[in-house]
Design an enzyme around this catalytic site. Structure first.
Site, short mmCIF file in Angstrom:
data_model
loop_
_atom_site.label_atom_id
_atom_site.label_comp_id
_atom_site.label_asym_id
_atom_site.label_seq_id
_atom_site.Cartn_x
_atom_site.Cartn_y
_atom_site.Cartn_z
N ARG A 1 12.14 -6.05 5.31
CA ARG A 1 11.97 -4.60 5.53
C ARG A 1 12.63 -4.15 6.84
NH1 ARG A 1 5.96 -2.02 5.62
NH2 ARG A 1 5.89 -3.17 7.58
N ARG B 1 -0.03 -9.83 13.02
CA ARG B 1 -0.62 -8.82 12.13
C ARG B 1 -1.46 -9.48 11.03
NH1 ARG B 1 3.82 -5.04 10.02
NH2 ARG B 1 2.07 -3.67 9.56
N ARG C 1 -9.33 0.19 8.55
CA ARG C 1 -8.77 -1.13 8.80
C ARG C 1 -9.74 -2.01 9.60
NH1 ARG C 1 -3.00 0.04 8.28
NH2 ARG C 1 -1.76 -1.85 8.37
N LYS D 1 0.84 -1.21 0.00
CA LYS D 1 0.00 0.00 0.00
C LYS D 1 0.88 1.26 0.00
CE LYS D 1 -2.00 -1.18 3.86
NZ LYS D 1 -1.42 -2.49 4.23
P1 B4P Z 1 4.79 -1.48 2.07
O1 B4P Z 1 4.43 -0.70 0.85
O2 B4P Z 1 5.62 -0.78 3.13
O3 B4P Z 1 3.51 -2.13 2.77
P2 B4P Z 1 2.24 -1.55 3.52
O4 B4P Z 1 1.10 -2.37 2.98
O5 B4P Z 1 2.14 -0.06 3.39
O6 B4P Z 1 2.61 -1.88 5.06
P3 B4P Z 1 1.97 -1.89 6.48
O7 B4P Z 1 0.56 -2.41 6.44
O8 B4P Z 1 2.95 -2.66 7.29
O9 B4P Z 1 1.97 -0.45 7.10
P4 B4P Z 1 1.04 0.61 7.83
O10 B4P Z 1 1.91 1.79 7.92
O11 B4P Z 1 -0.28 0.79 7.14
O12 B4P Z 1 5.54 -2.78 1.55
C1 B4P Z 1 6.15 -3.70 2.45
C2 B4P Z 1 7.51 -4.14 1.93
O13 B4P Z 1 7.35 -4.86 0.71
C3 B4P Z 1 8.46 -2.97 1.62
O14 B4P Z 1 9.73 -3.31 2.09
C4 B4P Z 1 8.43 -2.87 0.09
O15 B4P Z 1 9.66 -2.41 -0.44
C5 B4P Z 1 8.16 -4.31 -0.32
N1 B4P Z 1 7.39 -4.39 -1.57
C6 B4P Z 1 6.31 -3.63 -1.94
N2 B4P Z 1 5.85 -4.01 -3.16
C7 B4P Z 1 6.64 -5.07 -3.55
C8 B4P Z 1 6.66 -5.93 -4.70
N3 B4P Z 1 5.80 -5.79 -5.71
N4 B4P Z 1 7.58 -6.91 -4.74
C9 B4P Z 1 8.47 -7.09 -3.74
N5 B4P Z 1 8.52 -6.30 -2.63
C10 B4P Z 1 7.62 -5.31 -2.52
O16 B4P Z 1 0.67 0.07 9.31
C11 B4P Z 1 1.57 -0.03 10.41
C12 B4P Z 1 0.83 -0.23 11.75
O17 B4P Z 1 0.15 0.99 12.13
C13 B4P Z 1 -0.30 -1.28 11.80
O18 B4P Z 1 0.18 -2.57 12.04
C14 B4P Z 1 -1.16 -0.77 12.97
O19 B4P Z 1 -0.64 -1.15 14.23
C15 B4P Z 1 -1.06 0.73 12.84
N6 B4P Z 1 -2.19 1.29 12.06
C16 B4P Z 1 -2.09 1.95 10.87
N7 B4P Z 1 -3.31 2.31 10.40
C17 B4P Z 1 -4.22 1.84 11.32
C18 B4P Z 1 -5.65 1.85 11.38
N8 B4P Z 1 -6.39 2.40 10.39
N9 B4P Z 1 -6.26 1.25 12.44
C19 B4P Z 1 -5.54 0.72 13.43
N10 B4P Z 1 -4.18 0.66 13.45
C20 B4P Z 1 -3.52 1.21 12.39
#
Ligand code: B4P
Length: 185
Positions: A127, A140, A88, A13
Site C-alpha cells: 500500500r 501496529r 479501537r 475495513k
Molecule cells: P484497507 O482497506 O486500507 O485497510 P484498513 O483496515 O482500513 O487500514 P488501517 O487500519 O491501516 O487504517 P485506519 O485508517 O483505520 O486495506 C489495506 C490494503 O489491503 C489496501 O491496500 C487494500 O487495497 C488491500 N486489500 C484490501 N482487501 C484486500 C483483499 N481482499 N485482498 C488483497 N488486498 C486487499 O488507521 C490508520 C491510523 O489512524 C491508525 O494506525 C491509528 O494511528 C489512527 N487511528 C485511526 N482510528 C483510531 C482510533 N479509533 N483510535 C486511535 N487511533 C486511531
C-alpha cells in the site's frame, strides 16, 4: 443499520467500508480518514496525530472520542451509520455504547475481518502509505493485539459479533458481508 467494522490494520475495513456505503447508503465515519485530513491540513491535531500514526501507535482516546462525538452528533443515528476504525480500545467501545444508549440507538452488528498477520504485512507493504513500513506495521499489529483485540470478546459477549474471512476476492468478501448484514438487521 448501525454497524462497526473491526479488524487489524490492513484487514480491509476501508476497502469493504466503501462498498457497504455504496450498497446500503449508510453514513460513513472513518477516524483514520479524519486524522489523515487533519495531517494534510497541518492543523495542531494533525501535527500531533502524524507523529503517533507514523510510529504505529494509537491516537489518545480523548482526542478520538472528541472526533467521534462531533461526527456522530451531526448524524441522525436512527438513519444508520458505519464506523470504520473506531472504536479501537475498550474505553472507546464503552464510551461509544454510552453515547448511543443516551439516544436509545444501540449498535446492531460488529463485523470482524479475519486476516492473518503475514497477509497483512504483504498488503500494507504494497500500500505504501506513510505509516506502512515493516517496523511500523509490526508495532501496529502488536498494538492491535494488546488494545483492540479485547473488543472481540466485549462484542461477542453482547451477542453482536459477526466474523468474516477477509482474504480472497474483494467482491466475494463483500457478498459475504452483505449476507451477514442482511441477517443481522
Ligand atoms: P484497507 O482497506 O486500507 O485497510 P484498513 O483496515 O482500513 O487500514 P488501517 O487500519 O491501516 O487504517 P485506519 O485508517 O483505520 O486495506 C489495506 C490494503 O489491503 C489496501 O491496500 C487494500 O487495497 C488491500 N486489500 C484490501 N482487501 C484486500 C483483499 N481482499 N485482498 C488483497 N488486498 C486487499 O488507521 C490508520 C491510523 O489512524 C491508525 O494506525 C491509528 O494511528 C489512527 N487511528 C485511526 N482510528 C483510531 C482510533 N479509533 N483510535 C486511535 N487511533 C486511531
Amino acid at each position: 443499520m448501525r454497524i462497526v467494522l473491526l479488524g487489524a490494520p490492513g484487514s480491509g475495513k476501508g476497502t469493504q467500508g466503501e462498498k457497504i456505503v455504496d450498497s446500503f447508503g449508510v453514513a460513513h465515519i472513518s477516524t483514520g480518514d479524519v486524522l489523515r485530513a487533519e495531517v494534510a491540513a497541518g492543523s495542531p491535531l494533525g501535527i500531533q496525530a502524524k507523529q503517533i500514526m507514523d510510529a504505529g501507535g494509537l491516537v489518545p482516546d480523548e482526542i478520538i472520542l472528541g472526533i467521534a462525538r462531533e461526527r456522530i452528533g451531526q448524524l441522525d443515528p436512527a438513519k444508520g451509520f458505519m464506523l470504520d476504525g473506531f472504536p479501537r480500545t475498550l474505553p472507546q467501545a464503552v464510551a461509544l455504547d454510552a453515547m448511543l444508549d443516551e439516544v436509545d440507538q444501540p449498535l446492531d452488528c460488529i463485523v470482524l475481518f479475519d486476516v492473518d498477520d503475514k497477509e497483512i504485512m504483504t498488503r500494507l507493504l504494497a500500500r505504501k502509505r506513510a505509516d506502512d513500513n515493516e517496523d511500523t506495521i509490526r508495532t501496529r499489529l502488536q498494538v492491535y493485539s494488546d488494545q483492540t483485540a479485547p473488543l472481540i470478546s466485549y462484542y461477542r459477549d453482547q451477542g453482536k459479533l459477526r466474523v468474516v474471512k477477509g482474504v480472497g476476492d474483494v467482491d466475494e468478501i463483500f457478498e459475504t458481508i452483505r449476507g451477514v448484514l442482511e441477517d443481522a438487521i
